[in-house]
Design a protein around this motif. Structure first.
Motif, mmCIF file in Angstrom:
data_model
loop_
_atom_site.group_PDB
_atom_site.id
_atom_site.type_symbol
_atom_site.label_atom_id
_atom_site.label_comp_id
_atom_site.label_asym_id
_atom_site.label_seq_id
_atom_site.Cartn_x
_atom_site.Cartn_y
_atom_site.Cartn_z
ATOM 1 N N MET A 104 0.694 -1.194 0.026
ATOM 2 C CA MET A 104 -0.163 -0.096 0.053
ATOM 3 C C MET A 104 0.911 1.248 0.022
ATOM 4 O O MET A 104 1.950 1.196 0.393
ATOM 5 C CB MET A 104 -0.916 -0.049 1.166
ATOM 6 N N TYR A 105 0.208 2.444 -0.316
ATOM 7 C CA TYR A 105 0.881 3.788 -0.333
ATOM 8 C C TYR A 105 -0.058 4.699 0.139
ATOM 9 O O TYR A 105 -1.254 4.657 0.065
ATOM 10 C CB TYR A 105 1.815 3.852 -1.442
ATOM 11 N N LEU A 106 0.637 5.725 0.619
ATOM 12 C CA LEU A 106 0.012 7.009 1.036
ATOM 13 C C LEU A 106 -0.210 8.104 -0.054
ATOM 14 O O LEU A 106 0.838 8.233 -0.692
ATOM 15 C CB LEU A 106 0.311 7.520 2.195
ATOM 16 N N ASP A 107 -1.191 8.825 -0.455
ATOM 17 C CA ASP A 107 -1.067 9.907 -1.261
ATOM 18 C C ASP A 107 -2.045 11.196 -0.806
ATOM 19 O O ASP A 107 -2.828 10.990 -0.034
ATOM 20 C CB ASP A 107 -1.680 9.349 -2.856
ATOM 21 N N LEU A 108 -1.366 12.148 -1.523
ATOM 22 C CA LEU A 108 -2.065 13.398 -1.065
ATOM 23 C C LEU A 108 -3.137 13.619 -2.136
ATOM 24 O O LEU A 108 -2.904 13.274 -3.317
ATOM 25 C CB LEU A 108 -0.990 14.585 -1.230
ATOM 26 N N LEU A 109 -4.147 14.148 -1.737
ATOM 27 C CA LEU A 109 -5.571 14.180 -2.778
ATOM 28 C C LEU A 109 -5.059 15.201 -3.747
ATOM 29 O O LEU A 109 -4.298 16.307 -3.439
ATOM 30 C CB LEU A 109 -6.653 14.781 -2.059
ATOM 31 N N ASP A 110 -5.246 14.960 -5.137
ATOM 32 C CA ASP A 110 -4.714 15.728 -6.131
ATOM 33 C C ASP A 110 -5.349 17.233 -6.112
ATOM 34 O O ASP A 110 -4.468 18.217 -6.234
ATOM 35 C CB ASP A 110 -5.377 15.071 -7.458
ATOM 36 N N SER A 111 -6.445 17.139 -5.504
ATOM 37 C CA SER A 111 -6.856 18.965 -5.570
ATOM 38 C C SER A 111 -6.396 19.441 -4.436
ATOM 39 O O SER A 111 -6.295 20.619 -4.365
ATOM 40 C CB SER A 111 -8.622 18.848 -5.299
ATOM 41 N N ASN A 112 -5.461 18.951 -3.551
ATOM 42 C CA ASN A 112 -4.984 19.261 -2.419
ATOM 43 C C ASN A 112 -3.543 19.754 -2.857
ATOM 44 O O ASN A 112 -2.766 20.650 -2.049
ATOM 45 C CB ASN A 112 -4.840 18.403 -1.154
ATOM 46 N N ASP A 113 -2.979 19.175 -3.853
ATOM 47 C CA ASP A 113 -1.538 19.488 -4.188
ATOM 48 C C ASP A 113 -1.214 20.662 -5.392
ATOM 49 O O ASP A 113 -1.859 20.371 -6.494
ATOM 50 C CB ASP A 113 -1.156 18.143 -5.111
ATOM 51 N N ASP A 144 3.325 19.803 -10.012
ATOM 52 C CA ASP A 144 2.308 18.737 -10.667
ATOM 53 C C ASP A 144 1.729 17.946 -9.557
ATOM 54 O O ASP A 144 2.072 18.331 -8.331
ATOM 55 C CB ASP A 144 3.235 17.718 -11.620
ATOM 56 N N ILE A 145 0.922 17.273 -9.718
ATOM 57 C CA ILE A 145 -0.048 16.676 -8.853
ATOM 58 C C ILE A 145 0.633 15.591 -7.975
ATOM 59 O O ILE A 145 -0.056 14.782 -7.151
ATOM 60 C CB ILE A 145 -1.449 16.465 -9.313
ATOM 61 N N THR A 146 1.873 15.278 -8.495
ATOM 62 C CA THR A 146 2.456 14.166 -7.578
ATOM 63 C C THR A 146 3.832 14.566 -6.777
ATOM 64 O O THR A 146 4.350 13.793 -6.216
ATOM 65 C CB THR A 146 3.178 13.254 -8.699
ATOM 66 N N ALA A 168 3.020 2.382 5.512
ATOM 67 C CA ALA A 168 3.274 3.261 4.524
ATOM 68 C C ALA A 168 3.528 4.750 5.039
ATOM 69 O O ALA A 168 2.983 5.098 6.274
ATOM 70 C CB ALA A 168 2.362 3.478 3.401
ATOM 71 N N SER A 169 4.180 5.542 4.383
ATOM 72 C CA SER A 169 4.557 6.888 4.790
ATOM 73 C C SER A 169 4.485 7.992 3.562
ATOM 74 O O SER A 169 4.800 7.472 2.554
ATOM 75 C CB SER A 169 5.642 7.037 5.723
ATOM 76 N N ILE A 170 4.222 9.266 3.879
ATOM 77 C CA ILE A 170 4.359 10.091 2.823
ATOM 78 C C ILE A 170 4.986 11.516 3.478
ATOM 79 O O ILE A 170 4.734 11.860 4.730
ATOM 80 C CB ILE A 170 3.214 10.361 2.236
ATOM 81 N N GLU A 171 5.558 12.277 2.824
ATOM 82 C CA GLU A 171 6.290 13.419 3.185
ATOM 83 C C GLU A 171 5.536 14.641 2.393
ATOM 84 O O GLU A 171 5.537 14.528 1.288
ATOM 85 C CB GLU A 171 7.781 13.651 2.913
ATOM 86 N N VAL A 172 4.971 15.590 3.100
ATOM 87 C CA VAL A 172 4.427 16.419 2.227
ATOM 88 C C VAL A 172 4.756 17.817 2.752
ATOM 89 O O VAL A 172 4.898 18.051 3.813
ATOM 90 C CB VAL A 172 2.809 16.599 2.859
ATOM 91 N N TYR A 173 4.908 18.618 1.833
ATOM 92 C CA TYR A 173 5.701 19.934 1.969
ATOM 93 C C TYR A 173 4.909 21.171 1.737
ATOM 94 O O TYR A 173 4.015 21.259 0.768
ATOM 95 C CB TYR A 173 6.723 20.213 1.182
#
Length: 284
Positions: free
Chosen positions: A1-10, A14-16, A92-97
């Motif tokens: 599995m993986y974590l993802d930031l909602l596209d509309s929040n990015d 780009d959205i990735t 899973a983990s994700i880094e959001v700036y």
């Protein structure tokens, strides 16, 4: 599995890229197993109180979000009684700036070779096209240079001079300016989508019109030794003072036009003087 930031929040490039200027965002899990029962644990910058499905609050800068899912398989014990046994775990983990601040560009400067004034830093030029203006900004940001005609700090219709991308902290752009004085400013939009205020103005004066020819050339009366002080006849050969009128700040070249072609040919120059308060003088 993986974590993802909602596209509309990015709001990044780009959205990735997981860059946003929002304070509250949605993170969701992708491709995780669906067993009979799951226990999901979140850690949002170390806070485990986050509830799945709710938005989480970001700190300015780098944020670390972690999720753990424990899976349980249902086992029948008969007579409608079930127990659950542990079947595995995924993490899973994700880094959001988060970047919600864009500082104004700084250090706007006209390139020295385009500055044709008396010094390379006076921002006076006779050039109207391909004028290189440089400055500093935030890496990856898009900078818009504009001629702030109404001095309101905003890029109004007809004021934009073009855009450039900041790399290694700096940018440059070639622009065209008409004759006159211009208040050139810059704004930048960073990779998170934040728009800055306008920079300090760079005042550039474009003067592409050649000055009128100097007028009123005259030999000083004290050097005129002829029958009158105005006949321009003299017995002196050095320190002859010649004066005249011209455009303030202009550099005047006196020359002995031996071939009468109106041009300063080799060996004809007598020296130069700067016009002040409309006049100049030179000893030749």
């Amino acid at each position: 599995m993986y974590l993802d930031l909602l596209d509309s929040n990015d709001s990044g490039a780009d959205i990735t890229d997981n860059v946003t200027n929002l304070s509250s965002v949605y993170i969701y899990m992708v491709d995780y197993n669906h067993f009979d029962r799951q226990t999901i644990t979140w850690s949002w910058n170390g806070d485990s109180s986050h509830v799945m499905g709710n938005p989480g609050t970001l700190n300015e800068g780098l944020n670390y979000i972690y999720a753990s899912v424990e899976y349980y398989r249902r086992i029948s014990q008969g007579f409608g009684v079930y127990t659950y046994e542990f079947a595995g775990r995924e993490t899973a983990s994700i880094e959001v700036y988060k970047d919600s601040i864009a500082h104004a560009p700084s250090g706007l400067d006209l390139y020295y070779s385009d500055d044709t004034g008396s010094s390379s830093t006076d921002n006076l030029t006779s050039v109207t096209t391909d004028l290189t203006i440089s400055g500093s900004g935030e890496d990856g940001a898009t900078v818009t240079l504009f001629d702030d005609l109404d001095d309101d700090g905003a890029v109004d219709s007809g004021e934009s001079l073009g855009t450039a991308t900041v790399a290694s902290g700096s940018f440059s752009l070639d622009v065209a300016l008409a004759e006159g004085t211009h208040s050139v400013k810059a704004v930048q939009t960073d990779v998170a989508g934040n728009a800055s205020a306008a920079s300090a103005a760079l005042s550039i004066t474009v003067d592409a019109t050649a000055p009128d020819a100097p007028t009123g050339l005259d030999l000083a009366a004290g050097d005129d030794t002829g029958s009158s002080s105005t006949d321009n006849v003299t017995s002196a050969t050095t320190d002859l003072t010649i004066s005249g009128s011209g455009e303030d700040g202009a550099t005047v070249t006196l020359f002995d036009d031996l071939d009468d072609d109106g041009a300063v040919d080799s060996g004809e120059s007598l020296g130069t003087a700067t016009v002040a308060s409309g006049s100049f003088s030179l000893d030749v």
